[in-house]
Design a protein around this motif. Sequence first.
Motif, short mmCIF file in Angstrom:
data_model
loop_
_atom_site.label_atom_id
_atom_site.label_comp_id
_atom_site.label_asym_id
_atom_site.label_seq_id
_atom_site.Cartn_x
_atom_site.Cartn_y
_atom_site.Cartn_z
N TRP A 38 -6.91 -3.74 -2.60
CA TRP A 38 -7.28 -4.97 -3.31
C TRP A 38 -6.18 -5.42 -4.27
CZ3 TRP A 38 -7.63 -4.86 -8.61
CH2 TRP A 38 -7.83 -3.62 -9.21
N GLN A 39 -5.42 -4.45 -4.81
CA GLN A 39 -4.28 -4.83 -5.63
C GLN A 39 -3.20 -5.50 -4.77
OE1 GLN A 39 -3.43 -0.95 -7.20
NE2 GLN A 39 -4.59 -1.29 -9.11
N ALA A 40 -3.01 -4.95 -3.57
CA ALA A 40 -2.04 -5.56 -2.65
C ALA A 40 -2.48 -6.97 -2.29
CB ALA A 40 -1.91 -4.70 -1.39
N LYS A 76 -2.18 4.76 -6.36
CA LYS A 76 -1.45 5.99 -6.70
C LYS A 76 -0.55 5.80 -7.92
CE LYS A 76 -1.35 7.32 -1.82
NZ LYS A 76 -0.49 7.58 -0.63
N LEU A 77 -0.43 4.57 -8.41
CA LEU A 77 0.42 4.27 -9.55
C LEU A 77 -0.42 3.77 -10.71
CD1 LEU A 77 3.29 2.35 -7.70
CD2 LEU A 77 3.30 4.75 -8.40
N ALA A 92 5.45 -2.32 -9.56
CA ALA A 92 5.18 -2.28 -8.13
C ALA A 92 4.49 -3.57 -7.69
CB ALA A 92 4.31 -1.08 -7.77
N MET A 93 3.62 -4.11 -8.54
CA MET A 93 2.95 -5.37 -8.22
C MET A 93 3.94 -6.54 -8.29
SD MET A 93 -0.84 -4.95 -9.93
CE MET A 93 -1.52 -6.36 -9.03
N VAL A 120 0.84 -1.20 0.00
CA VAL A 120 0.00 0.00 0.00
C VAL A 120 0.87 1.25 0.00
CG1 VAL A 120 -1.70 1.30 1.33
CG2 VAL A 120 -1.94 -1.17 1.09
N GLN A 121 1.97 1.21 0.75
CA GLN A 121 2.88 2.36 0.80
C GLN A 121 3.62 2.55 -0.53
OE1 GLN A 121 5.28 1.50 4.23
NE2 GLN A 121 3.59 1.83 5.66
N LEU A 122 3.74 1.48 -1.32
CA LEU A 122 4.31 1.62 -2.67
C LEU A 122 3.38 2.36 -3.61
CD1 LEU A 122 6.05 -1.78 -3.56
CD2 LEU A 122 7.11 0.48 -3.46
#
Length: 527
Positions: free
Chosen positions: A70-72, A228-229, A237-238, A63-65
Amino acid sequence: MGLLQRLEVGHQPGLTYSQLFLSNDDLSPVPPAKRTWSALNFMTFWIADSFNVNTWMIASSMVQLGLSWWQAWICVWLGYGVVAPFIVLNARPGAIFHITFPVVARTSFGVYGSLWCTFNRGAMACVWYGVQASIGGECMLVMLRAMWPSVNNIPNSLPVSSGTTTRDFMCFFLFWLISLPAIWFPIHQIRHLFTLKAIVAPMAGITFFIWCIVKAHGVGPIIHQPAKLHGSDLAWAMVVSLMSCISNMATLVANAPDFASRAATPSAALFPQLVSVPLTFSIVSFIGIIVSSSSETIYGEAIWSPSFSSANSWTAAHHPRSLWCTYLMSSSTNISANSVSAGCDLTALFPRFINIRRGGYVAAVVGLCMLPWNLLKSSNSFTSYLSAYSVFLSSIAGVMKGHYRVADLYDTKRDGWYWYTFGINFRAYVAYIAGILINVVGFAGATGRTVPLPATRIYQMSFFTGFGVSALAYWLLNLAFPVRGMYSEFVEMDVSDEGALSEYNGSFTDDSSKDGLSQRKSCDKTA
């Protein structure tokens, strides 16, 4: 009887020096009486292991990335879903032949060449034991502070150079001390601790989950926070998030044969682990996400650490439960990830004097003496170096695809399958180094140096690149330089019920019985 003889661990009488170097009761194939881990035990093992601080917080870094919750969570499902087959495959030799990691490593690296891999894993297990005990000390501080708030006011009598305070060291030492009794129990019995934690920890986690939702009157703002990305930044990031889940499990991938060697049947270590790993870790990370989101409403900021969340919510009514949860959650994680592996490895390095129990206590002493709180001071660099450990483990795992004749795993005869070249298999080491080298430049970038972007991307997928390169290199080298006992056809046989393993109990003093076992085991078997 001299002092050295008194210090020796149990083994068969009349062994030669080389046989003493290769075996003892804990290195020998596990006898039927100690193959007690059922399918249910492997399921409760992973339920218990999933309830730990790292899993609870793993979604926070995502989440901080810049990922949405839900993506996390998708990354968590994918990451643990991908690593589960690696655990099962690495556990297979243990479940089939009932041998631990140091002995499995001999099939690929040689009877003497395996010692480096064993030392590598054992040393890091000792380091991680201290680090996990330090985290357990923080949990102990939270618990004691809830019971006696005056703990916060304990005067400090330690110098600044010690890196800690009297209060913090007291909590660390208390946790370290109460963890020692759990090391005493052998692997085939320690399953009961994991079963107990599998009951207590989920109850505590779900209770905390419900309390936070009720207290916050909902699930909090993080659930409604968009990503945010976008585009390629989001994709990478994923990838990084997915790989963090795999790296978090790298140690347990290597440890898989240690526990699988106690499996009642090979199937007990197969589907239960394949299903339990992604399911349990994903549920725990989901609880962590919701609790942290609710904490932002309750406390004005998102609190991702369960220790800090508990510090704000535990009261006198929670004292007995907090004690047991702290002990079970932290000590069992240290056992599954560190003390058992350290015990198995030190047993292989010093089989004449150390068994798994003694090795576990050695790891505990080393974990205390290394002053782990000093390592955690510079958390960024230390975390980067420890994360790189998955590169070494993935390269070892990529090579650990051996052909099995159990008798030769405990013998240094020159025509044995695992003698290779003076006990060392150069093919395995070339492949192992290749798996490490492909990630070296990217690792330099992770420590702050400027490196090309492709190198960074390769390192971000270090588990796959290390495993893939080492596995491919090892396969090609075996085609170019065939080893003794190599077969072109894959045939796997479960010899558990043949009585062959029970005949072998550390060594062979009768050549005829040894040859008979070799013949029965020299069928086409690979894993």
